[in-house]
Write an enzyme that holds these catalytic residues in place. Structure first.
Site, PDB file in Angstrom:
ATOM      1  CG  ASP A 107      15.437  -9.441  -5.659  1.00 36.30           C
ATOM      2  OD1 ASP A 107      15.324 -10.086  -5.185  1.00 36.30           O
ATOM      3  OD2 ASP A 107      15.337  -9.531  -6.532  1.00 36.30           O
ATOM      4  CG  ASP A 146      18.609  -7.963  -8.198  1.00 36.12           C
ATOM      5  OD1 ASP A 146      19.514  -9.133  -8.734  1.00 36.12           O
ATOM      6  OD2 ASP A 146      18.128  -7.508 -10.018  1.00 36.12           O
ATOM      7  CG  HIS A 198      23.208  -6.854 -10.874  1.00 33.33           C
ATOM      8  ND1 HIS A 198      23.116  -7.886 -10.630  1.00 33.33           N
ATOM      9  CD2 HIS A 198      21.589  -6.378 -10.591  1.00 33.33           C
ATOM     10  CE1 HIS A 198      22.118  -8.218 -10.698  1.00 33.33           C
ATOM     11  NE2 HIS A 198      20.436  -6.976 -11.114  1.00 33.33           N
ATOM     12  CG  HIS A 210      25.625  -7.350 -13.604  1.00 34.88           C
ATOM     13  ND1 HIS A 210      24.390  -8.266 -13.949  1.00 34.88           N
ATOM     14  CD2 HIS A 210      26.081  -7.998 -12.861  1.00 34.88           C
ATOM     15  CE1 HIS A 210      24.173  -9.008 -13.227  1.00 34.88           C
ATOM     16  NE2 HIS A 210      25.443  -9.491 -13.164  1.00 34.88           N
ATOM     17  CE  LYS A 266      17.274 -12.187  -6.071  1.00 35.50           C
ATOM     18  NZ  LYS A 266      16.885 -11.225  -7.335  1.00 35.50           N
ATOM     19  CB  CYS A 292      13.917 -11.734  -9.267  1.00 33.97           C
ATOM     20  SG  CYS A 292      14.400 -10.995  -9.930  1.00 33.97           S
TER      21      CYS A 292
END
Ligand SMILES: [Zn+2]
Length: 240
Positions: free
Chosen positions: A44, A82, A84, A88, A142, A187
């Site tokens: 990330d 990351d 989204h 989200h 993800k 994370c």
């Protein structure tokens, strides 16, 4: 302690301090040898998580040059992102009456609510522009299921939806994962723990991470990782 262990420690005592690293038990060990069965997972390193982004981690940008250097030691590198949907479920704005950093119950358990961050396709979600790892082989995204968060690069927060990373690494004969990036206590830690659960040896490169440290989350993360056999290493052990 057996004789060979004593002798290896004597040998180590002659090495420069930079070639040593601390294990969870605080003992010294040899510098890491990185090979074809090792992977660096860069977690990330996105605009959203550095100062100026929507969910900045303190000093998050400062580790970029170090991660670039570490990555050159690895022939296998995976980068996570990351990623989204707008609205989200991990966003506080999706839960009227709640504020960022509150903890709420969702169908899969407890969820920290975050400011809107890393929305798919936005500049905020892009990888940091100074990240320089052209040989990275996989970017795994993800958190793209609207109703499920995913700190971990291996398994979503429902603990049953897999990202596919474990299968990818196994098919590539990878045995050890070295994890760095943002944030240590979310994370990075969840990725490290799920890497262990998937059967990999895992080390977190402490100084190539930065933490959020929300209500003691950093200490709790190191404690959980230590109990599951995640090694805590420093970049010097890799850069030697
Ligand atoms: Zn997120």
């Amino acid at each position: 302690m057996n004789a060979s262990r004593r002798s290896s420690l004597r040998l180590l005592s002659g090495l420069p301090a930079l070639a040593l690293f601390a294990t969870p038990a605080g003992t010294a060990a040899a510098a890491e040898t990185i090979g074809e069965q090792d992977v660096l997972i860069v977690v990330d390193m996105q605009n959203c998580f550095v100062p100026g982004g929507t969910l900045p981690v303190k000093e998050g940008d400062q580790i970029v040059p170090l991660i670039n250097r570490i990555a050159r030691r690895f022939q296998n590198v995976v980068i996570t992102q990351d990623w989204h949907t707008p609205g989200h479920t991990s966003f506080a704005s999706s839960h009227p009456g709640h504020k960022p950093f509150e903890l709420i119950d969702v169908p899969y358990g407890k969820q920290v609510l975050w400011p809107d961050h890393c929305v798919q396709g936005t500049p905020d979600a892009a990888l940091h522009h100074d990240l320089d790892i052209p040989h990275a082989q996989l970017i795994i995204r993800k958190g793209f299921h609207a109703q499920t968060d995913s700190y971990s690069a291996f398994v979503e927060a429902d603990k049953k939806t897999y990202t596919g990373l474990g299968g990818y690494l196994k098919q590539r004969q990878i045995r050890r994962c070295f994890v760095c990036g943002l944030a240590t206590d979310f994370c990075v830690a969840w990725t490290a723990l799920d890497g262990r659960a998937a059967g990999f040896q895992v080390a977190v490169i402490e100084d190539a991470c930065r933490a959020i440290d929300l209500n003691g989350s950093l200490a709790a993360a190191w404690d959980a990782m230590g109990r599951k056999g995640v090694r805590r290493v420093q970049s010097a052990a890799l850069l030697g």
